[in-house]
Scaffold this active site. Sequence first.
Site, PDB file in Angstrom:
ATOM      1  N   TYR A  61       0.835  -1.199   0.000  1.00 57.67           N
ATOM      2  CA  TYR A  61       0.000   0.000   0.000  1.00 57.67           C
ATOM      3  C   TYR A  61       0.875   1.255   0.000  1.00 57.67           C
ATOM      4  O   TYR A  61       1.615   1.512   0.959  1.00 57.67           O
ATOM      5  CB  TYR A  61      -0.936   0.028   1.210  1.00 57.67           C
ATOM      6  CG  TYR A  61      -1.953  -1.082   1.258  1.00 57.67           C
ATOM      7  CD1 TYR A  61      -2.284  -1.829   0.123  1.00 57.67           C
ATOM      8  CD2 TYR A  61      -2.607  -1.398   2.445  1.00 57.67           C
ATOM      9  CE1 TYR A  61      -3.217  -2.841   0.173  1.00 57.67           C
ATOM     10  CE2 TYR A  61      -3.551  -2.411   2.498  1.00 57.67           C
ATOM     11  CZ  TYR A  61      -3.850  -3.137   1.370  1.00 57.67           C
ATOM     12  OH  TYR A  61      -4.781  -4.154   1.422  1.00 57.67           O
ATOM     13  N   SER A  62       0.779   1.994  -1.085  1.00 63.25           N
ATOM     14  CA  SER A  62       1.588   3.201  -1.271  1.00 63.25           C
ATOM     15  C   SER A  62       3.066   2.933  -0.998  1.00 63.25           C
ATOM     16  O   SER A  62       3.779   3.746  -0.402  1.00 63.25           O
ATOM     17  CB  SER A  62       1.068   4.348  -0.387  1.00 63.25           C
ATOM     18  OG  SER A  62      -0.265   4.670  -0.727  1.00 63.25           O
TER      19      SER A  62
END
Length: 326
Positions: A61-62
């Site tokens: 995630y990111s």
Amino acid sequence: MEYARLGSSGLKVSRLALGCMSYGDPNLGTHPWSLPEKEGSRFIAEALDLGINFFDTANIYSLGTSERILGAAIAREARREDVVIATKVYEAMHDGPLAKGLSRQAIMRELDASLRRLGTDYVDLYIVHRWDYETPVEETMQALHDVVRAGKVRYIGASSMHCWQFVKAQYVADLHGWTRFVSMQNHYNLINREEEREMLPYCAEEGVGVTPWSPLARGKLARDWDARSARTEGDPIQERFYGPTERADRAVARAVADVAERRGVPPARIALAWLLQQPAVTAPVVGATKSGHLRDAVAALDVALDEGEVAELTKPYVPHPVVEYV
């Protein structure tokens, strides 16, 4: 807040988990709608205030910044021993042939990297994000067992795979006396109920906790179907999941809106209430990017749908094509 054991394990979690995919550097990875640290941290603090002790993120995630934001917020707002942190492994965090998967090398490397970003000595729940078709499951399960024995992981879980794959992994663990998965994080909501065929009955029978992702179908069950947002504009996965059955899915969303209108509550509350009433479900993973999202989610715990309402919500459903989670 209500709390429950995660499957047959001794781990007690809140009946809602805060999904942290929406918190991270929007310039990194594939989630341009992500909220940066200052904004994202506010939702983590609010979740703690509401009694949520279960937080879900992933290394991908990111590109790790979600883990950093979650770890920093927990360090400021709570005692480490009072929260349950889940993160995941599988996706590629860099280029190259060794970057992806569930090999022993990848698990050991990525777990250490996640621990550094989270600022903690251990992960409460370490989840394999997808099935690895290129690594023997025996190698994966032994590596997961070893990180549990090393004290870096307390429990292990799985996400988004065929039931036969999950059963095979559990069998391999049993055969060798290795650590079993205690949870399954799968795609389950009112407009995608295919997990009711095999995965949910298996989890209920085996004492595996179920923590569904996308409980509101990426917002389709929480707002007008045609509403647009930064998330809908930048998320091609929505069409793959819900495009082929849009007509029937719209009918389900209308039923949710009708029940919500009669009760005088937001539709999201009804959709979550239905999910929370499913016997195998321990804690849906909810996202929050706007004021009120978390309070609506917590309020769903107080909604008891009657048989007529449940029938109204489920009647329009049609079978969905199998989605390969790769």
